[in-house]
Write a protein that holds these residues in place. Structure first.
Motif, PDB file in Angstrom:
ATOM      1  N   TYR A   1      37.222  37.087  39.769  1.00 61.40           N
ATOM      2  CA  TYR A   1      36.772  38.033  40.791  1.00 61.40           C
ATOM      3  C   TYR A   1      36.031  39.226  40.188  1.00 61.40           C
ATOM      4  N   HIS A   2      35.153  39.774  41.003  1.00 61.97           N
ATOM      5  CA  HIS A   2      34.489  41.043  40.723  1.00 61.97           C
ATOM      6  C   HIS A   2      35.348  42.143  41.326  1.00 61.97           C
ATOM      7  N   LEU A   3      35.530  43.211  40.591  1.00 64.22           N
ATOM      8  CA  LEU A   3      36.458  44.259  41.020  1.00 64.22           C
ATOM      9  C   LEU A   3      35.710  45.556  41.318  1.00 64.22           C
TER      10      LEU A   3
ATOM     11  N   ILE B   1      43.399  44.867  37.979  1.00 63.94           N
ATOM     12  CA  ILE B   1      44.318  44.657  39.105  1.00 63.94           C
ATOM     13  C   ILE B   1      45.759  44.674  38.610  1.00 63.94           C
TER      14      ILE B   1
ATOM     15  N   LEU C   1      42.207  35.357  44.642  1.00 63.31           N
ATOM     16  CA  LEU C   1      42.330  36.019  43.348  1.00 63.31           C
ATOM     17  C   LEU C   1      43.263  35.255  42.431  1.00 63.31           C
TER      18      LEU C   1
ATOM     19  N   ALA D   1      38.460  43.233  45.671  1.00 63.26           N
ATOM     20  CA  ALA D   1      38.079  42.194  44.714  1.00 63.26           C
ATOM     21  C   ALA D   1      37.461  41.022  45.461  1.00 63.26           C
TER      22      ALA D   1
ATOM     23  N   THR E   1      45.531  36.178  39.816  1.00 66.67           N
ATOM     24  CA  THR E   1      46.103  37.395  39.230  1.00 66.67           C
ATOM     25  C   THR E   1      47.341  37.058  38.421  1.00 66.67           C
TER      26      THR E   1
END
Lengths: 427, 427
Positions: free
Chosen positions: A41-43, A131, B414, A62, B416
């Protein structure tokens, strides 16, 4: 073999503001693009502190990278890290074992927080760049209140209810404001064994004033706005030690269980991959056209690059700068492929700076106009929603903010990760 | 000493549907309440599969417990786990070292997924009971697509693009539907190195049909709806082994890198704390008034309890049952304190069952009305939004669903946790 496999191959490492902007600017160019990032993802980093402060969910800020460049049929997105670069072969080795050959390489790998030679402080004073950093800090903050509720020891409770933020730049100011509002507004009335007036939020800055990148009267306003939120602002205080018991400021000791680090950054090790000259923060000292010295086919942009503006001042590590650099490099690549003369020099245009203090005050400096107070806060909100990506996220974040504005309730007060009810000191 | 410290102390362990309902029903009773949970949030488990399927963010379906009982001034919320219970002293020991004395104890600690003696399968076939389970499964699913994109080996790619879901109950059906739609709708057009038609989603059920708790014609409709989404439904197939290479179904082997477990649950160990008689799934065999045998001051409710309805059938482990039990126990406690005769027997009222298959089909059985198809889907949506807590979450979830309905785009894609680009096999 399809013809596009013969096309000029641009490999972009890092899908932050600079990398994504470059990929989009090259979407209809006669090139193949590979966008490599170690995240999927781009944050939107400017709002990361709001995840730490329980106001927004990680997915609000995101976006899947491959979704952002879905329309660029010449772009392939790959999940992975660079291990090394062979500039002679024009080839990079990835963490998943594959090699990727490039014709043009763009390094846009960003920065991490840095402890200026005190890396041993990191477990006690986590920083905010990812994140996971944000949910880790969120966890620490929420856990401190939980510990205070179940503690019978007044000194221990006081330490749990003291929050120290180190670094008086925009991130530190915004974190301090959001924690103060969390305590005094969102959490008010939910605890039985202590009073929220016992909460102390302390912003520590080594220099003579907070927000040194802003004009003095705006920074002074920000300080007053913080103090209205009951934040204690300690300027001219140098941190000499962080440990499990708190922060040492020379002779002074501050007992706290929650220390947050917002005091400095270090560029990613992109410079080391090609043994490039770097400044003290690890930023590559690029040429005026953003190429790496000695490597005309390698560009370095964003927080990884040391770029100077027309006055010779360092271009700040902010999103607009990275985006401008990404667009500039795309322009250079297009000109080279069209056999035109590429622009020789990147010119930084300062779009202004903004910082917010809680949910009713902000400072804005666009150069031609300077604002502070409530109007500035609304402007800050509109600007940030405008720069978010996608209609859905704009709508959701706007709704979340209006909800917080009206009710004080925040939506993402979760202690997650690690599965247990134990507090983690570090990641 | 304030008078409330003399009041009858009700300790509720577990803030799931049953525990929270009981606490709320006792908000104005002449009791002190302590609500203890190892999480700081109440979770709306029926929608957990939507977090795993990237449609909702964790915070959309989780609420801070202390915020839910904020209005109950007689209630204190504590973060922690029970380590042991001393029923003679009427005292429990918490994981953070404190002891809590109770007058009445309510155990509502839920259940975990279970592997029927095959706990070694867990690393390869994670189940879905917590937020961390959901983000872990989300990570595995998204990672499989990323691995497929960067793989050059057709057999490896096929294994990454095969998703096996074990267990044909509502959770398995809903997971299979959401993964199929993720692949064929949300992710379509975003990958360059494989075609989404290579994706296989396989739902494996040991029994002769899926959704055995539903009427046969509704289950048959659900099977057809799944097949329309290109899900392969394998009934009468018993899993004999799960490992890193895939699933073994007797002679048959299914090569896959993503196995999800939705086949069984095991109650939390609450029964062991008091050495209570339990059924095979670890549920405490409670008295008709939901007290633990031999402990009239200890109630056991929800997924931790083996409760039978008026026909002698096991009450299912669903939210409405837990809530009814929580309200019933609150009524018993109130009656006892008022020196009235408490109700002797809990009567379960079946509110009906619903299951959804993707975003356009569902089955609904309220007894007096049975529905399937698109109308059932809308009804399913309204019911779930109605039972969510708080205006904000209802609004946000409704918006998210409408957004997915219209655009196919999901908001929480996402990968994560763990910070790296490596795939985890287990938590």
């Amino acid at each position: 073999m399809p013809p596009e496999s013969l096309a000029h191959h641009v490999v972009i490492v890092g899908a932050g503001f600079g990398g994504v902007e470059a990929a989009r600017a090259l979407a209809d160019a006669p090139v193949r693009i590979t966008l490599l990032d170690r995240r999927n993802y781009h944050l939107f980093q400017p709002l990361l502190y709001q995840v730490a402060g329980t106001a927004l969910a990680p997915s609000d800020i995101a976006w899947p990278i491959r979704s952002l460049v879905r329309g660029a049929k010449n772009a392939t997105t790959l999940l992975g890290e660079v291990v090394s670069i062979d500039a002679r072969q024009k080839r990079l080795l990835t963490s998943y074992g594959a090699t990727i050959d490039y014709d043009t390489l763009m390094l846009a790998t960003g920065a991490r927080h840095a402890y200026f030679g005190h890396d041993d402080w990191e477990p006690y004073a986590p920083g905010l760049k990812t994140i996971e950093d944000a949910t880790h800090i969120r966890r620490n903050i929420l856990f401190a209140f939980e510990e205070a509720e179940r503690s019978n020891n007044p000194a221990e409770r006081a330490a749990y209810l003291t929050f120290a933020i180190i670094g008086g730049g925009p991130t530190g100011v915004e974190l301090a404001g959001t924690i103060a509002e969390l305590a005094h507004e969102t959490l008010r009335g939910e605890f039985r064994n202590f009073n929220m007036d016992e909460v102390r939020v302390i912003l520590i800055e080594a220099g003579p004033r907070i927000l040194p990148s802003f004009k003095e009267h705006l920074a002074a306003y920000a300080k007053r706005a913080l103090e209205r939120l009951k934040v204690e602002v300690l300027t001219d205080h140098m941190v000499t030690e962080c440990d499990a018991g708190g922060v040492h400021l020379g002779e002074k000791h501050l007992a706290t269980r929650t220390i947050l680090w917002a005091a400095g950054v270090q560029a990613s090790p992109a410079g080391a991959w090609l043994d490039l000259p770097c400044d003290r923060a690890g930023r590559v000292l690029v040429e005026p056209d953003l190429t790496a010295p000695g490597f005309p086919d390698v560009f370095v942009i964003g927080d990884t690059a040391h770029v100077e503006d027309d006055e010779g001042t360092l271009v700040p590590g902010v999103a607009p700068a990275a985006k401008q650099e990404g667009r500039f490099v795309a322009e250079v690549i297009r000109a080279r492929l069209a056999d035109k003369t590429p622009p020789e020099r990147f010119h930084y245009k300062n779009d202004g700076s903004l910082a917010t203090i809680g949910k009713r005050a902000a400072i804005v400096d666009f150069g031609w106009v300077r604002l502070r107070g409530r109007l500035a806060w609304w402007l800050w909100g509109f600007v940030h929603i405008f720069f978010l990506i996608g209609v859905r996220n704009r709508l959701m974040v706007a709704l979340s903010w209006l909800w917080i504005y009206w009710t004080g309730q925040r939506s993402a007060r979760l202690i997650t990760q690690s599965g247990s009810e134990e507090r983690e000191v570090s990641d």
